[in-house]
Design a protein around this motif. Structure first.
Motif, short mmCIF file in Angstrom:
data_model
loop_
_atom_site.label_atom_id
_atom_site.label_comp_id
_atom_site.label_asym_id
_atom_site.label_seq_id
_atom_site.Cartn_x
_atom_site.Cartn_y
_atom_site.Cartn_z
N ALA A 5 0.87 -1.18 0.00
CA ALA A 5 0.00 0.00 0.00
C ALA A 5 0.90 1.22 0.00
N PRO A 6 0.55 2.28 -0.73
CA PRO A 6 1.41 3.47 -0.70
C PRO A 6 1.41 4.12 0.67
N PRO A 7 2.54 4.75 1.08
CA PRO A 7 2.53 5.49 2.35
C PRO A 7 1.53 6.63 2.28
N ARG A 8 0.97 7.00 3.46
CA ARG A 8 -0.10 8.00 3.46
C ARG A 8 0.34 9.28 4.15
N THR A 9 -0.23 10.38 3.72
CA THR A 9 0.19 11.67 4.31
C THR A 9 -0.16 11.74 5.79
N ASP A 10 -1.16 10.98 6.26
CA ASP A 10 -1.43 11.05 7.71
C ASP A 10 -0.32 10.36 8.50
N ARG A 29 6.16 14.56 -0.64
CA ARG A 29 7.11 13.72 -1.37
C ARG A 29 8.42 13.59 -0.60
N ALA A 30 8.86 14.72 0.00
CA ALA A 30 10.12 14.67 0.76
C ALA A 30 10.01 13.66 1.90
N GLY A 31 8.84 13.54 2.50
CA GLY A 31 8.68 12.65 3.64
C GLY A 31 8.31 11.22 3.26
N LEU A 32 7.66 11.04 2.11
CA LEU A 32 7.04 9.75 1.83
C LEU A 32 7.56 9.05 0.58
N GLY A 33 8.23 9.78 -0.30
CA GLY A 33 8.73 9.14 -1.53
C GLY A 33 7.89 9.50 -2.74
N GLU A 34 8.13 8.76 -3.83
CA GLU A 34 7.59 9.19 -5.13
C GLU A 34 6.18 8.68 -5.43
N VAL A 35 5.67 7.80 -4.58
CA VAL A 35 4.28 7.35 -4.72
C VAL A 35 3.68 7.40 -3.32
N PHE A 36 2.62 8.16 -3.15
CA PHE A 36 2.00 8.23 -1.82
C PHE A 36 0.52 8.54 -1.95
N GLU A 37 -0.19 8.31 -0.83
CA GLU A 37 -1.63 8.58 -0.86
C GLU A 37 -1.92 9.83 -0.06
N LEU A 38 -2.66 10.75 -0.66
CA LEU A 38 -3.05 11.98 0.03
C LEU A 38 -4.26 11.68 0.90
N GLY A 61 -9.96 14.13 4.23
CA GLY A 61 -11.33 13.63 4.35
C GLY A 61 -11.55 12.47 3.40
N GLY A 62 -12.58 12.61 2.57
CA GLY A 62 -12.89 11.53 1.63
C GLY A 62 -12.02 11.57 0.37
N PHE A 63 -11.16 12.58 0.25
CA PHE A 63 -10.32 12.72 -0.95
C PHE A 63 -9.01 11.99 -0.70
N ARG A 64 -8.86 10.80 -1.32
CA ARG A 64 -7.69 9.96 -1.03
C ARG A 64 -7.01 9.51 -2.32
N PRO A 65 -6.55 10.44 -3.14
CA PRO A 65 -5.91 10.01 -4.38
C PRO A 65 -4.49 9.50 -4.14
N VAL A 66 -4.02 8.65 -5.04
CA VAL A 66 -2.62 8.27 -5.04
C VAL A 66 -1.88 9.28 -5.92
N VAL A 67 -0.81 9.86 -5.39
CA VAL A 67 0.00 10.79 -6.16
C VAL A 67 1.22 10.02 -6.66
N VAL A 68 1.49 10.06 -7.96
CA VAL A 68 2.67 9.35 -8.45
C VAL A 68 3.60 10.31 -9.16
N ALA A 69 4.91 10.15 -8.90
CA ALA A 69 5.90 11.04 -9.51
C ALA A 69 7.13 10.29 -10.01
N SER A 70 7.19 8.98 -9.82
CA SER A 70 8.40 8.28 -10.27
C SER A 70 8.30 8.01 -11.77
N PRO A 71 9.43 8.07 -12.50
CA PRO A 71 9.38 7.82 -13.94
C PRO A 71 8.71 6.49 -14.27
#
Ligand code: HEM
Length: 433
Positions: free
Chosen positions: A6-11, A40-49, A52-62
């Motif tokens: 599972a991607p790391p989460r901002t919480d 990104r600095a804390g969690l890496g290139e793939v993480f979940e924001l 509330g109900g808004f929980r997208p996965v953010v991806v930034a790795s090539p």
């Protein structure tokens, strides 16, 4: 799926990073892009924001970007329903998938062929010339407003064959600005559903319907994008595509050009180099015939502008079923944010990523690898207008520098996430040469 996490989460961010991320939201969602950098600095290139109900996965790795844009693109829909763009654009190229999308793209493709772009160059030079007549001999210019007029008028002249000006432009502008506010981020992001299209947007729709009706009566040679649309689709679909292209085709260039002017005005060395290059180049038709290699410094300034402040800083998708991106699980139905912004500011790949340094593009310099520089997206659904956008930006910037000296006022400048990531706050000082 095995071996997939599972991607790391901002919480899960440490409290200090969490507070830093919150501080970036002092301007509201307009500053969200900075929060992404903290995450990104804390969690890496793939993480979940987590909002509330808004929980997208953010991806930034090539690797994840290549998978989402290319290898696994069929597993993602382009526009989550509930997105305001879907309510406004209905069934246009930007909000449909599969055959419906591919057909629309094929219909419009001839409008972007090299021969058409050569003719477009002369039109862009005419428009910028007219617009610069309205600038003060010495005074202040709000770059976004000024560049919006240039990009909007150039878009309509080239792709609709329509000369928008004067009272008609002023009358339609509030409708355009309302449409841009509506499709930008706002409280709907947390609710997951946009409200109704604001009434004011009708001012823009009325303008588009008027142009469509006018063009039906005055078809031109060679066929513009609007003629191609009219020859294929019914009037409602023409409305959808024309409105979409108008917004996609000018708001992005508006942001890029206004950032370029602000960044140059703050960078005396690059302003001097770009101005020297522009002033050695011809004006008028001679300027229109120049390519990127004839104006290498201006080209590098524009590439660097798109790296640092990509107008479309994120590609929004929805996973159609559970899948994996770069080793992280994405749930079926989950929103995915392809962060071109983070990819282009990654300190592990780019030297001094926060610095404005056009030099990194000169003498054979380029991006540090595939899927690290994506201002026009990637894969088969990349930007259809990229070649036109590059040509337009080059000619407009060169002509502004030929005719004006630039400087900055002390008003602070920051980025703001609206429909695009645009500069807000700063004013430009200009002096006619
Ligand atoms: C500096 C200017 C521009 C930038 C930075 C830009 C950026 C982008 C990006 C990043 C995408 C892909 C979005 C994603 O992955 O979700 C895109 C798609 C698109 N752009 Fe642009 N764009 C620019 C100018 C234009 C122009 C001038 C036009 C039309 C005249 C245009 C029309 C489109 C369309 C129709 C799509 C969707 C393509 C498809 O779904 O097949 N853009 N643009």
């Amino acid at each position: 799926m095995t071996g997939v996490k599972a991607p790391p989460r901002t919480d899960g961010l440490p409290p200090t990073a969490g507070l830093r991320a919150l501080w970036t939201l002092r301007y509201g969602t307009a500053g969200l892009y900075e929060a992404l950098e903290v995450a990104r600095a804390g969690l890496g290139e793939v993480f979940e924001l987590g909002f509330g109900g808004f929980r997208p996965v953010v991806v930034a790795s090539p690797r994840a970007l290549r998978q989402a844009l290319f290898e696994r693109r069929e597993l993602f829909s382009w526009r989550p329903e509930g997105d305001p763009a879907v309510r406004l654009f209905r069934r246009s190229i930007l909000v449909t998938d599969g055959e419906e999308h591919d057909r629309a793209r094929a219909v419009m493709a001839p409008a972007f062929e090299p021969e058409r772009l050569r003719q477009a160059a002369a039109v862009v030079v005419e428009v910028i010339e007219e617009e610069l007549e309205g600038w003060p001999t010495e005074g202040r210019v709000e770059a976004v407003e000024a560049m919006r007029r240039v990009a909007w008028r150039a878009f309509e002249r080239v792709f609709f064959g329509y000369d928008l000006r004067g009272a008609e432009l002023e009358r339609s502008l509030p409708g355009l600005l309302a449409a841009l506010r509506y499709i930008g981020p706002g409280p709907w992001v947390l609710r997951g559903r946009a409200g109704r299209v604001p009434r004011r947007v009708r001012l823009l729709e009325a303008h588009v319907r008027h142009v469509v009706a006018w063009r039906r009566e005055h078809p031109g040679e060679p066929a513009t994008m609007l003629d191609l649309l009219l020859g294929t689709f019914d009037l409602e679909r023409v409305r959808d595509h024309a409105l979409t292209m108008l917004i996609a085709g000018h708001d992005t260039s508006t942001a890029q050009l206004s950032w370029a002017l602000h960044l140059l005005a703050r960078s005396p060395e690059w302003l001097a180099r770009a101005s020297r290059e522009a002033r050695r180049a011809p004006a008028g038709e001679g300027l229109a015939s120049l390519g990127a290699h004839d104006l290498p410094v201006i080209d590098a300034v524009l590439k660097e502008t798109l790296r640092l402040w990509p107008p479309i800083h994120v590609g929004g998708r929805r996973a159609l079923r559970e899948t994996e991106l770069d080793g992280y699980v994405v749930r079926g139905g989950q929103r995915v944010m392809l962060s071109y912004f983070l990819a282009q500011r990654d300190a592990a790949r780019w030297a001094a990523p926060r610095a404005f340094d056009p030099g990194r593009w000169l003498e054979g310099g380029g991006p540090p690898g595939a899927y690290t520089y994506l201002p026009f997206g990637g894969g088969p659904r990349n930007c259809i207008g990229a070649a036109f956008a590059n040509l337009e930006a080059r000619l407009v910037l060169a002509r502004v520098l030929q005719r004006f000296d630039l400087a900055v006022t002390r008003r602070p400048l920051r980025g703001a996430m609206g429909a695009t990531l645009e500069p807000r706050g700063g004013l430009l000082k200009v002096r006619r040469r």
